[in-house]
Design an enzyme around this catalytic site. Structure first.
Site, PDB file in Angstrom:
ATOM      1  N   ARG A  46       0.843  -1.197   0.000  1.00 27.38           N
ATOM      2  CA  ARG A  46       0.000   0.000   0.000  1.00 27.38           C
ATOM      3  C   ARG A  46       0.880   1.250   0.000  1.00 27.38           C
ATOM      4  O   ARG A  46       0.646   2.213  -0.740  1.00 27.38           O
ATOM      5  CB  ARG A  46      -0.939  -0.010   1.213  1.00 27.38           C
ATOM      6  CG  ARG A  46      -2.078  -1.029   1.073  1.00 27.38           C
ATOM      7  CD  ARG A  46      -3.141  -0.823   2.132  1.00 27.38           C
ATOM      8  NE  ARG A  46      -2.750  -1.317   3.437  1.00 27.38           N
ATOM      9  CZ  ARG A  46      -3.097  -2.513   3.936  1.00 27.38           C
ATOM     10  NH1 ARG A  46      -3.848  -3.339   3.229  1.00 27.38           N
ATOM     11  NH2 ARG A  46      -2.708  -2.877   5.138  1.00 27.38           N
ATOM     12  N   PHE A  73     -10.895  -4.680  -5.512  1.00 22.52           N
ATOM     13  CA  PHE A  73     -10.879  -5.452  -4.270  1.00 22.52           C
ATOM     14  C   PHE A  73     -10.292  -4.540  -3.181  1.00 22.52           C
ATOM     15  O   PHE A  73      -9.292  -4.850  -2.547  1.00 22.52           O
ATOM     16  CB  PHE A  73     -10.070  -6.748  -4.402  1.00 22.52           C
ATOM     17  CG  PHE A  73     -10.490  -7.631  -5.552  1.00 22.52           C
ATOM     18  CD1 PHE A  73     -11.604  -8.449  -5.435  1.00 22.52           C
ATOM     19  CD2 PHE A  73      -9.779  -7.647  -6.753  1.00 22.52           C
ATOM     20  CE1 PHE A  73     -12.000  -9.276  -6.487  1.00 22.52           C
ATOM     21  CE2 PHE A  73     -10.171  -8.459  -7.806  1.00 22.52           C
ATOM     22  CZ  PHE A  73     -11.284  -9.284  -7.679  1.00 22.52           C
ATOM     23  N   ASP A 126     -15.382  -2.861  -4.483  1.00 22.33           N
ATOM     24  CA  ASP A 126     -15.420  -4.038  -3.614  1.00 22.33           C
ATOM     25  C   ASP A 126     -16.861  -4.564  -3.583  1.00 22.33           C
ATOM     26  O   ASP A 126     -17.809  -3.809  -3.824  1.00 22.33           O
ATOM     27  CB  ASP A 126     -14.959  -3.687  -2.193  1.00 22.33           C
ATOM     28  CG  ASP A 126     -14.454  -4.907  -1.414  1.00 22.33           C
ATOM     29  OD1 ASP A 126     -13.228  -5.098  -1.326  1.00 22.33           O
ATOM     30  OD2 ASP A 126     -15.303  -5.684  -0.915  1.00 22.33           O
ATOM     31  N   SER A 127     -17.009  -5.840  -3.267  1.00 18.17           N
ATOM     32  CA  SER A 127     -18.360  -6.397  -3.174  1.00 18.17           C
ATOM     33  C   SER A 127     -18.975  -6.136  -1.806  1.00 18.17           C
ATOM     34  O   SER A 127     -20.175  -6.320  -1.607  1.00 18.17           O
ATOM     35  CB  SER A 127     -18.325  -7.902  -3.456  1.00 18.17           C
ATOM     36  OG  SER A 127     -17.417  -8.515  -2.587  1.00 18.17           O
ATOM     37  N   ALA A 143     -16.127  -7.425  -9.056  1.00 19.68           N
ATOM     38  CA  ALA A 143     -14.940  -6.927  -9.752  1.00 19.68           C
ATOM     39  C   ALA A 143     -14.797  -7.521 -11.153  1.00 19.68           C
ATOM     40  O   ALA A 143     -14.322  -6.846 -12.070  1.00 19.68           O
ATOM     41  CB  ALA A 143     -13.700  -7.243  -8.925  1.00 19.68           C
ATOM     42  N   ASP A 203      -6.151  -6.823  -6.018  1.00 19.69           N
ATOM     43  CA  ASP A 203      -5.792  -7.564  -4.793  1.00 19.69           C
ATOM     44  C   ASP A 203      -6.950  -8.480  -4.397  1.00 19.69           C
ATOM     45  O   ASP A 203      -7.604  -8.252  -3.374  1.00 19.69           O
ATOM     46  CB  ASP A 203      -5.465  -6.553  -3.684  1.00 19.69           C
ATOM     47  CG  ASP A 203      -4.981  -7.230  -2.414  1.00 19.69           C
ATOM     48  OD1 ASP A 203      -4.530  -8.397  -2.485  1.00 19.69           O
ATOM     49  OD2 ASP A 203      -5.056  -6.591  -1.340  1.00 19.69           O
ATOM     50  N   CYS A 236      -3.129 -14.214  -3.300  1.00 22.46           N
ATOM     51  CA  CYS A 236      -2.838 -14.684  -1.939  1.00 22.46           C
ATOM     52  C   CYS A 236      -3.209 -16.163  -1.793  1.00 22.46           C
ATOM     53  O   CYS A 236      -3.388 -16.653  -0.690  1.00 22.46           O
ATOM     54  CB  CYS A 236      -3.551 -13.823  -0.899  1.00 22.46           C
ATOM     55  SG  CYS A 236      -5.335 -13.834  -1.058  1.00 22.46           S
TER      56      CYS A 236
HETATM   57  N1  SAH Z   1      -6.761  -4.511  -1.024  1.00 25.94           N
HETATM   58  C1  SAH Z   1      -7.365  -4.666   0.259  1.00 25.94           C
HETATM   59  C2  SAH Z   1      -7.572  -6.103   0.646  1.00 25.94           C
HETATM   60  C3  SAH Z   1      -8.418  -6.889  -0.325  1.00 25.94           C
HETATM   61  S1  SAH Z   1      -9.028  -8.387   0.287  1.00 25.94           S
HETATM   62  C4  SAH Z   1      -6.556  -3.913   1.308  1.00 25.94           C
HETATM   63  O1  SAH Z   1      -5.480  -3.380   0.982  1.00 25.94           O
HETATM   64  O2  SAH Z   1      -6.976  -3.848   2.459  1.00 25.94           O
HETATM   65  C5  SAH Z   1     -10.174  -8.860  -0.910  1.00 25.94           C
HETATM   66  C6  SAH Z   1     -11.425  -8.019  -0.989  1.00 25.94           C
HETATM   67  O3  SAH Z   1     -12.161  -8.487  -2.113  1.00 25.94           O
HETATM   68  C7  SAH Z   1     -12.387  -8.100   0.184  1.00 25.94           C
HETATM   69  O4  SAH Z   1     -12.590  -6.810   0.683  1.00 25.94           O
HETATM   70  C8  SAH Z   1     -13.685  -8.675  -0.398  1.00 25.94           C
HETATM   71  O5  SAH Z   1     -14.840  -8.030   0.138  1.00 25.94           O
HETATM   72  C9  SAH Z   1     -13.545  -8.349  -1.865  1.00 25.94           C
HETATM   73  N2  SAH Z   1     -14.220  -9.237  -2.824  1.00 25.94           N
HETATM   74  C10 SAH Z   1     -14.339 -10.574  -2.800  1.00 25.94           C
HETATM   75  N3  SAH Z   1     -14.915 -11.024  -3.931  1.00 25.94           N
HETATM   76  C11 SAH Z   1     -15.182  -9.927  -4.694  1.00 25.94           C
HETATM   77  C12 SAH Z   1     -15.767  -9.732  -5.980  1.00 25.94           C
HETATM   78  N4  SAH Z   1     -16.184 -10.758  -6.724  1.00 25.94           N
HETATM   79  N5  SAH Z   1     -15.869  -8.470  -6.448  1.00 25.94           N
HETATM   80  C13 SAH Z   1     -15.446  -7.423  -5.719  1.00 25.94           C
HETATM   81  N6  SAH Z   1     -14.868  -7.560  -4.501  1.00 25.94           N
HETATM   82  C14 SAH Z   1     -14.743  -8.790  -4.004  1.00 25.94           C
END
Ligand code: SAH
Length: 410
Positions: free
Chosen positions: A218, A239, A261-262, A294, A314, A354
């Site tokens: 970040r 995400f 984000d979802s 996403a 991410d 991850c």
């Molecule tokens: N980049 C973030 C961490 C991301 S973790 C940070 O720096 O803190 C992954 C994220 O993806 C979660 O917040 C989850 O809510 C979201 N997520 C999961 N599936 C998704 C989808 N299909 N579309 C959008 N977001 C999604």
């Protein structure tokens, strides 16, 4: 030492190499009648001492090893190992103890990677969040809490053991205050020793509240922007969770951030985080918070011809086992393909996986596949991984799950 676990002939090598897990298939027999969670001594088929660890017959991983020396696993041992985890993060723990680094957030104990299988401890300002992944750790919570209180002098210790893998250990979810002063609904922390500040919900947030493993990446987005010489930059933060990457961008000269984000709750917190940092548009910065899938969003942006100077991808873990790798690979390829199309020429893509089951090599091949279909060119500027408070034990390759690429895209 109530039980002894004998290893099958020819199966001792990984133990001698200090891999911390013993699967049921490697065990010849068990002598004595150790209770689940109890410490057992591990010996080879010739009765030679190998190691000592805690036992759980319900788990496929029947022993998690704690020591390869013939020593007692007593209170002094646990204190020594927690102290070692503390000492392994000298800069973070020293400033936590001095209390002069604002409101720190970091991982204090990274389970197997800190030679403490099954135990996660994260620090958020003056609170600790403990996650017990195994029965052996679950049973020792009172001792661990006592020792953590002694070493860290926190305000309080909260348990967030609501993770699915506990089921494999025969455990159910368990959350709540374990010790000390009740934590506020949202703890304010400061990433990168000062900026940005972020709100963390240790009760309902993902993991223990924040994706601490991404803290250095970040900050890297902030660095990329602060050293940019040309024009205002737009960042697409896919995400986004609570918007961390976007905050670093806005605080370092990013003009516009789109967080996708979802999770509605995550986006709400992301908006609050922007306000907390005074990012209210006075300096021309602006942000959007879009609740969307996403996969669909990226596809739409690519067909609309949208362009961003930086895109962060991410995603959550797509593969939790080897069987899911193929499907995960299709998912990674899809989002990377559409993201690559949306990076303005000369801009950056930070792309992550991850999934432990997807190796670094495989991930790079998947991104290469996406690039080939995208009609773009790209250079690897940096290989990215988890922050330095998430060390990986060299004897435990499973510990390296987060991998990423900083690509310059043309
Ligand atoms: N980049 C973030 C961490 C991301 S973790 C940070 O720096 O803190 C992954 C994220 O993806 C979660 O917040 C989850 O809510 C979201 N997520 C999961 N599936 C998704 C989808 N299909 N579309 C959008 N977001 C999604």
């Amino acid at each position: 030492m109530s039980g002894t676990v004998f290893i099958k002939s020819g199966r001792a090598k990984p133990i001698l190499q200090q891999h911390p897990w013993i699967f049921s298939g490697a065990i010849e027999r068990v002598e004595g009648s150790p209770a689940p969670g109890e410490i057992v001594t591990v010996k080879d088929s010739g009765s030679n001492f190998l190691a000592r660890g805690y036992w759980n017959p319900r788990s496929q991983i029947q022993v998690r090893l704690l020591t390869w020396a013939d020593e007692a696993i007593d209170e002094a041992w646990w204190r020594r190992m927690l102290r070692r985890a503390f000492d392994a993060r000298p800069i973070r723990t020293a400033s936590y103890m001095r209390g002069d680094a604002g409101k720190p957030a970091f991982r204090l104990v990274n389970a197997e990677n800190d030679f403490l299988p099954g135990l996660i401890v994260d620090v958020y300002d003056r609170w600790l969040v403990l996650q017990a992944l195994t029965l052996g750790i679950d049973q020792r919570k009172p001792l661990l809490v006592k020792l953590l209180a002694e070493i860290m002098h926190p305000m309080g210790i909260y348990e967030r053991s609501d993770i699915d893998v506990r089921g494999k250990e025969g455990l159910t979810a368990s959350s709540g205050m374990l010790w000390g002063v009740e934590a506020p609904p949202r703890i304010t922390i400061a990433e990168s020793y000062g900026k940005p500040q972020m709100l963390v919900d240790i009760r309902q947030g993902h993991k223990t509240g924040l994706y601490l493993d991404q803290s250095e990446n970040r900050a890297l987005v902030g660095e990329l922007l602060s050293t940019r010489i040309s024009g205002p930059a737009r960042l697409l933060n896919v995400f986004s969770y609570t918007g961390g990457f976007g905050l670093h961008a806005l605080l370092n000269g990013g003009a516009h951030v789109v967080n996708v984000d979802s999770s509605h709750e995550a986006l709400e917190l992301a908006e609050e985080n922007a306000r907390l940092n005074g990012l209210t548009g006075e300096h021309g910065e602006s942000a959007e918070y879009i609740q969307a899938d996403a996969f669909v969003y990226l596809r739409d942006m690519a067909s609309a011809g949208e362009q961003y100077e930086i895109i962060v991808l991410d995603p959550p873990k797509f593969a939790s086992s080897a069987q899911q790798v193929e499907k995960a690979a299709r998912g990674y390829k899809d989002i990377n393909l559409h993201a690559l199309k949306c990076v303005r020429s000369g801009g950056y893509l930070l792309t992550f996986s991850c999934s432990g089951a997807v190796s670094r090599d495989l991930f790079q091949k998947i991104v290469f596949g996406a690039l080939a279909d995208s009609g773009r060119q790209a250079q690897i500027v940096r290989h990215l991984g988890a922050a330095d408070d998430h060390p990986v034990a060299l004897t435990f390759p499973e510990g390296e799950y987060l991998k990423g690429l900083l690509l310059r895209v043309w």
